[in-house]
Design a protein around this motif. Structure first.
Motif, short mmCIF file in Angstrom:
data_model
loop_
_atom_site.label_atom_id
_atom_site.label_comp_id
_atom_site.label_asym_id
_atom_site.label_seq_id
_atom_site.Cartn_x
_atom_site.Cartn_y
_atom_site.Cartn_z
N THR A 53 4.50 -1.19 0.69
CA THR A 53 3.77 -0.91 -0.91
C THR A 53 2.62 -1.34 -1.06
N ILE A 54 1.78 -0.63 -1.82
CA ILE A 54 0.26 -0.87 -2.31
C ILE A 54 0.38 -1.85 -3.38
N ILE A 55 -0.47 -2.81 -2.93
CA ILE A 55 -0.62 -3.86 -4.17
C ILE A 55 -2.18 -3.94 -4.50
N GLU A 56 -2.33 -3.86 -5.75
CA GLU A 56 -3.64 -3.93 -6.25
C GLU A 56 -3.94 -5.51 -7.14
N SER A 57 -4.89 -6.12 -6.64
CA SER A 57 -5.47 -7.32 -7.02
C SER A 57 -6.58 -7.26 -7.72
N THR A 58 -6.57 -7.49 -9.04
CA THR A 58 -7.76 -7.24 -9.95
C THR A 58 -8.34 -8.67 -10.48
#
Length: 730
Positions: free
Chosen positions: A42-47
């Motif tokens: 899974t690709i997880i984006e942290s902003t």
């Protein structure tokens, strides 16, 4: 902020690896079964957002805050769930870590790295190069097909409702919603468990089988063959029993079965049918009373026989139907589920009978009253209430009206007519014994002390409208000396007999009432007499129109009887049931041959005025809200939510629907009652400005019957179907 954007499937790396390694990646549309392991990344984006300076220069936005997004990946192992959820593991909509992943897969909490040491059997396995058929990938796929047979048990309610639907077949996609699979495989053929037979009902044997469209009374019992046994059902109490034979209410199988039938238990063997009337369960009344006669006058408690059954006329007010057409005992109208038996509203089966009732043995002379000399013996003539006759030294007295009409008819001779041995009891009463003779007591009895004065015109034979209520005539009963008797014509509808039967002939008592003796002569009293009418000089109501069809009870009209001099009469439309004739054209016009059936003469008039119908003809706008329930189907409801067709755990989609009921109300005009309208609960009609609302079930079934049409008389039948509410606004 963390946001999951998509699923990236790892490459399939096979080989020996540690137990902590990643299993082969999930393959879209691959075949998976319970317990198999796969991995998915899974690709997880942290902003993150931080302040920057100076705002609006370089990479620093004008807001003074800079947002940085960091993308990372996580790989986890997933295990295909056990049955029945494993059915979804091979479907792309339930891919690991997808929207519906949790319904098919169990995710390991820790991340995995490298390669796991065990690979699923359905994942491509590397093999040595052999005959030149090895693919360029270096892996050759071999498919091995095996079969397993398991037993399935249909779940309990409410899930059992899906067991009969093909979409929920055992081991199908949605099998788990309806069936429970045994974990062990089965072989051979099992003996089906015996059906659980309900406890036996309290009766003996099985009653007659249910017959669709038949008429069933309250408490009637029927049998229905079910799997492995026969079930007995009992019809509901009145008035719900009217549904017992209708489509949609079949016992044990239909949607509304429980509203009309109650399960009593299982049965074995047979018994005689129990549909009423049942010769096996009703009382033996012995000899038969007089046969039912159409048009005869019957009152509460009267008994008649027909086809070997004895019927008794019900109490007031339903006894009023006993003599009416359509209420003959044991008859019905319609066919199939639409059969209606109106006679049950008026008559009750009280027993069976055979032969005829023997003449009543005369009471002992020791207990009868000695009335002295004997009156004349009975003969076919006109008798009135209180008249006495004798037979074999017994004295009988004629009953009150309307039964007195039978006193002089053939077949009603007291105690002596073998063809109708018990009919006389409805007309005559034994009052004593006698000896010797006395003068005749049958009326008319000339009594100079009871004189009406001058004699009206002598009776003349005519039509059913020759005489009106209150008209008087005389008949001569003696010429030497001259003796005359005056009679008064009865009210409508009996007044129709006044022109057909002389007051002193058989049938004369149907229309005439004894008034007294008379002497000399007076002018004719037959109405209408223009000179005797009250003249309303304020004006005449609207002239009668044969084409008008909306006259109501109490409406006034004028009718010209002379142009020179000008003379107009005022007529009033009669109450129910006569009001129906007011709108039937010239045949029932005022002053016509049949006009008195519709209109009553109330006076004369001159000039013109607005109609003054009573109840006052309503000219305003009167409305009510007509409400109906509208059902709409809402797709994509949440499985397991209230009213949703899909149970909890069922995949959401267009197949998951929910029925929404909405009450739609629209204003409608309140119109007079009409025989062409099928009325339902809460419908409103009016009589003049007075409003009536149709009652709730089951009373509303009478709202469309003319016999229950609202009138101004609260003693009529209409309150059984309608409720009087507030008047229309002025």
């Amino acid at each position: 902020m963390i946001q999951i954007n998509s699923i990236i499937l790892t490459a399939a790396l096979l080989g020996h690896a540690s137990a902590q390694g990643c299993y082969p990646a999930y393959i879209i549309d691959g075949s998976y079964s319970a317990g198999e392991m796969v991995s998915a990344t899974t690709i997880i984006e942290s902003t993150s957002t931080e302040s920057c300076t100076p705002p609006g220069t370089g990479l620093c936005p004008s807001s003074g805050f800079e947002t940085t997004t960091v993308t990372t990946t996580e790989t986890h192992n997933y295990e295909c769930k056990s049955e029945p959820s494993s059915q979804f593991c091979s479907q792309s909509a339930f891919a690991p870590n997808g929207i519906y992943s949790g319904q098919a897969w169990i995710k390991e909490s820790a991340e995995c790295t490298g390669n796991a040491s065990i690979a699923p059997a359905t994942v491509p396995v590397p093999v040595a190069w052999s005959d030149g058929l090895c693919p360029s990938s270096g892996f050759e796929t071999t498919t091995v097909t095996t079969t397993e047979t398991h037993n399935y048990e249909c779940k309990s309610e409410p899930s059992s409702q899906f067991c009969s639907q093909s979409a929920f077949a055992p081991n199908g996609i949605y099998s788990g919603q309806a069936w429970i699979m045994e974990s062990a495989e089965c072989t051979g053929t099992a003996v089906s468990p015996a059906a659980t037979i309900p406890a036996a009902w309290s009766g003996v044997g099985c009653p007659a089988a249910f017959s669709a469209g038949a008429t069933y009374d309250a408490a009637d019992v029927v049998s229905v063959a079910e799997t492995g046994f026969i079930m007995v059902y009992q019809c509901a109490d009145e008035p719900t029993n009217e549904f017992c034979g209708q489509n949609g209410y079949e016992p044990g199988t239909s949607q509304f079965s429980e509203q009309a039938w109650t399960a009593l238990g299982s049965c074995m063997g047979t018994i005689a049918p129990t549909s009423s009337p049942s010769f096996d369960t009703i009382m033996d009344a012995g000899g038969c009373p007089a046969e039912y006669a159409a048009g005869a006058g019957y009152g509460a408690g009267d008994q008649v026989s027909k086809d070997g059954l004895v019927y008794e006329c019900g109490p007031e007010p339903m006894s009023g139907h006993c003599s009416q057409i359509g209420y003959e005992p044991g008859t019905s109208t319609g066919t199939g589920a639409q059969i209606v038996e109106y006679w049950r509203q008026a008559w009750t089966v009280v027993g069976v009978c055979d032969g005829t009732i023997a003449p009543t043995t005369a009471p002992s002379f020791d207990v009868l009253t000695d009335v002295g000399g004997c009156p004349d013996v009975w003969s076919v003539q006109t008798y009135e209430e209180g008249d006495r006759v004798s037979s074999m030294d017994l004295v009988y007295e004629c009953a009150a009206d309307p039964l007195s009409r039978h006193c002089g008819q053939a077949g009603y001779e007291p105690n002596t007519n073998p063809s109708t041995p018990d009919a006389w009891k409805s007309a005559w009463t034994l009052v004593g014994y006698c000896s010797g003779s006395i003068g005749p007591t049958s009326s008319p009895s000339f009594d100079p002390a009871n004189s009406v004065g001058g004699c009206p015109e002598e009776w003349e034979r005519g039509s059913n409208v020759s005489y009106d209520e209150g008209d008087m005539v005389n008949v001569v009963v003696s010429t030497m000396p001259l003796r005359q008797i005056a009679y008064r014509c009865k009210a409508w509808p009996l007044s129709g007999h006044c022109g057909q039967f002389s007051p002193i002939e058989n049938g004369g008592d149907l229309g005439w009432t004894f008034a007294g003796s008379c002497d000399g002569s007076i002018g004719p009293t037959a109405s209408p007499s223009f000179d005797a009418l009250t003249v309303d000089a304020s004006g005449c109501p609207e002239e009668f129109s044969a084409s008008k069809t909306d006259y109501e009870a109490g409406d006034l009209v004028s009718f010209s009887v002379s142009e020179s001099p000008s003379r107009d009469l005022v007529y009033q439309c009669r109450e129910y049931p006569n009001v129906r004739y007011c709108n039937q054209g010239a045949t029932f016009a005022p002053n016509s041959q049949f006009g008195t059936m519709a209109w009553t003469l109330i006076g004369a008039c001159s000039g013109t005025l607005a109609p003054t119908g009573s109840p006052v003809q309503y000219m305003g706008m009167c409305q009510f809200d007509k409400c109906v329930i509208v059902e709409t189907v809402q797709p994509n409801c949440v499985p397991g939510s209230d009213g949703c067709s899909c149970l909890a755990g069922f995949p959401a989609g267009a197949d998951c629907v929910k029925t929404i009921e909405t009450e739609n109300c629209t204003p409608q005009n309140v119109n007079p009652w009409s025989s062409s309208v099928q009325y339902v609960e809460d419908d409103v009609v009016r009589l003049g400005a007075k409003q009536f609302k149709c009652r709730e079930w089951p009373n509303f079934i009478w709202c469309s019957l003319e016999a229950y049409m609202p009138t101004m008389d609260e003693d009529d039948f209409w309150p059984q179907a309608w409720t009087a509410i507030q008047d229309c606004p002025p």
